[in-house]
Design a protein around this motif. Structure first.
Motif, PDB file in Angstrom:
ATOM      1  N   THR A 370      -6.014   3.339   1.650  1.00 15.24           N
ATOM      2  CA  THR A 370      -5.604   2.025   2.130  1.00 15.24           C
ATOM      3  C   THR A 370      -6.153   1.828   3.538  1.00 15.24           C
ATOM      4  O   THR A 370      -6.017   2.700   4.394  1.00 15.24           O
ATOM      5  N   TYR A 372      -6.607  -0.235   7.194  1.00 14.71           N
ATOM      6  CA  TYR A 372      -5.878  -1.039   8.176  1.00 14.71           C
ATOM      7  C   TYR A 372      -6.765  -1.268   9.391  1.00 14.71           C
ATOM      8  O   TYR A 372      -7.826  -0.644   9.540  1.00 14.71           O
ATOM      9  N   SER A 389       0.363  -1.025   6.126  1.00 15.89           N
ATOM     10  CA  SER A 389      -0.431  -0.195   5.214  1.00 15.89           C
ATOM     11  C   SER A 389       0.288   1.103   4.870  1.00 15.89           C
ATOM     12  O   SER A 389       0.226   1.580   3.731  1.00 15.89           O
ATOM     13  N   HIS A 393       0.958   2.063   0.917  1.00 14.49           N
ATOM     14  CA  HIS A 393       0.059   3.084   0.370  1.00 14.49           C
ATOM     15  C   HIS A 393       0.734   4.061  -0.598  1.00 14.49           C
ATOM     16  O   HIS A 393       0.183   4.344  -1.676  1.00 14.49           O
ATOM     17  N   LEU A 407      -4.651   6.810   4.877  1.00 14.91           N
ATOM     18  CA  LEU A 407      -4.914   5.556   5.576  1.00 14.91           C
ATOM     19  C   LEU A 407      -6.208   5.675   6.369  1.00 14.91           C
ATOM     20  O   LEU A 407      -6.466   6.696   7.006  1.00 14.91           O
ATOM     21  N   THR A 424      -3.677  -5.683   5.263  1.00 13.92           N
ATOM     22  CA  THR A 424      -4.026  -4.406   4.659  1.00 13.92           C
ATOM     23  C   THR A 424      -5.004  -4.628   3.515  1.00 13.92           C
ATOM     24  O   THR A 424      -5.046  -5.720   2.930  1.00 13.92           O
ATOM     25  N   THR A 426      -6.162  -2.418   0.113  1.00 12.53           N
ATOM     26  CA  THR A 426      -5.985  -1.192  -0.659  1.00 12.53           C
ATOM     27  C   THR A 426      -7.161  -0.983  -1.604  1.00 12.53           C
ATOM     28  O   THR A 426      -7.612  -1.913  -2.268  1.00 12.53           O
TER      29      THR A 426
END
Length: 466
Positions: A370, A372, A389, A393, A407, A424, A426
């Motif tokens: 994920t 950010y 995030s 996640h 992350l 965010t 993903t």
């Protein structure tokens, strides 16, 4: 089971004097909207789909189901109106009188009688109040017609046929003050609340009312519609097609408005204002790529199709949640530009921006990550891109079962830089990995549910301050 746990109505046992809760009602298993329950109504054993209710955006929960009869949703006098909305309530076992009072408005009903007294005036109801036996709870409960009570207690009311729920709002809220703009439409005789629905066509800056039947000439008459508190109103138009009258309400040329539709027996009102003043929680959900931009492609799979199906699956869950307003950058195979995606979030004042993508690299690359932006904007509640995030996640990674890539800070991505809220992105998995691409394609609905669950978790953890 994709049913919404929420709401419903009722719980006043006629075997207990006053407003006491039935002694044998379990404290577990809330009634489930649309689930079928067995009830004894007017001495007849019947199976009914459960009806739900909410008040000022908050679900009203109870252990027994509401139901519909004669196209009228029936709700609990005690649990919905007294407990859920703070309405003064009393019931007399001796003469079967049911009294509801809110402010200066008072309704007195008698079980089985189709006439009530509203502030002393005899008034016909769509169906009488009833004592109904629940086979599940093994108790009797008092039910009253929801829309009728809302009208005469001066509560805003609407019915959602898809979620099978009634929505009530206090007319003292900011969105219904005398300064609020709205369109009021007269209601022709015989038009049921359930035959009126709406579509928020925000990409075209308008609301569409969908009314079953041909009422085109009725709603074209200026005497049957008016705009209140808005000298700059843009347009109002009516069309009829496919068995439905379509009313297009467009307050501004290129401004997205939040809408709320309420109904009584005599009129429909469409309130509108800035989304942030209309909705407590706003999300923009973005399906990556689309249209001429396929995104990553491998083994016959296209990223644009996979992200779209995930978002469409998530929408099924968001549609059942009246507490979250979601704007979608796309719901079909179109291509909004990157600036369009961020602009949508900025224009509606989103509390979160959520972009769904599928990764690609070498054949051996694998896992869920994920992204950010450590230099990005915060949400209205102070939530950072990183914390947003970090909350979502684990939900996505758990749903995929893929390797946890964690992350990743990406300050250069357009949507993470230009969306003026916590944002965010993903990356579900790698389409370039043959095993992962196959697993992803088989579990897109599962990932959609994870998108909803992760969003809900974040809003519970970091609620908005509106």
């Amino acid at each position: 089971m994709k049913l919404q746990k929420f709401i419903i109505t009722t719980l006043l046992s006629v075997s207990i004097i006053g407003t006491g809760i039935p002694a044998n009602v379990s404290a577990s298993s809330y009634a489930v909207t649309k689930h079928t329950y067995t009830l004894k109504i007017n001495k007849k054993k019947q199976k009914k789909k459960a009806v739900g209710a909410s008040y000022n955006g908050k679900t009203i929960k109870t252990k027994a189901p509401g139901y519909k009869t004669e196209n009228t949703p029936m709700l609990s006098a005690y649990y919905v109106f007294k407990k859920g909305m703070g309405v003064s309530y009393s019931y007399s076992k001796k003469n079967w009188k049911i009294t509801l009072k809110r402010g200066s408005n008072k309704i007195v009903m008698t079980r089985g009688n189709k006439y009530a007294y509203v502030n002393g005036k005899k008034t016909k109801m769509p169906t009488p109040a009833r004592s109904v036996y629940s086979y599940e709870q093994k108790s009797n409960f008092i039910y009253v017609p929801g829309s009728f009570c809302a009208k005469y207690l001066r509560l805003s009311y609407s019915w959602n046929d898809s979620s099978y729920t009634e929505t009530f709002k206090s007319n003292s809220t900011a969105s219904t003050t005398s300064k609020t703009s709205y369109v009021q439409l007269a209601k022709p005789s015989g038009l049921s609340n359930r035959n009126v629905s709406s579509t928020d066509d925000y990409h075209n800056y308008r609301l569409i009312l969908n009314i079953k039947g041909n009422y085109k000439s009725f709603y074209e008459k200026s005497s049957n519609h008016r705009v209140v508190n808005d000298s700059s109103f843009k347009s109002y138009s009516v069309k009829y097609s496919g068995g439905y009258t379509k009313i297009y309400i467009k307050p501004r040329s290129k401004t997205i408005k939040g809408f709320r539709v309420t109904q009584t027996d005599s009129y429909i009102r469409v309130y509108y204002a800035s989304p942030k003043s209309m909705y407590k929680q706003i999300i923009v959900l973005d399906a990556g790529h689309g249209g001429s931009d396929s995104g990553a492609v491998a083994y016959g799979y296209k990223e644009k199709n996979m992200t779209l199906k995930i978002v469409q699956a998530a929408k099924k869950y968001f549609d059942k949640d009246p507490n979250i307003k979601v704007y979608y950058t796309r719901l079909s195979d179109t291509y909004p530009s990157l600036s369009d995606r961020s602009a949508l979030a900025n224009n509606v004042g989103a509390d979160r921006f959520y972009s769904v993508h599928i990764n690609s690299a070498g054949k051996s690359a694998h896992g869920t990550e994920t992204l950010y932006n450590s230099k990005g904007y915060k949400s209205t509640s102070g939530l950072t891109s990183y914390k947003w995030s970090a909350t979502i996640h684990p939900y996505i990674r758990s749903a995929t079962g893929f390797t946890n890539r964690g992350l990743v800070d990406r300050t250069g991505l357009y949507v993470l830089r230009h969306s003026k809220t916590a944002s965010t992105l993903t990356e579900i998995g790698f389409v370039s990995n043959k095993s992962e691409s196959k697993k992803m394609n088989a579990n897109l609905n599962k990932y959609g549910k994870a998108v909803y669950n992760s969003t809900k978790a974040s809003l519970n953890k970091n609620p908005t301050k509106r």
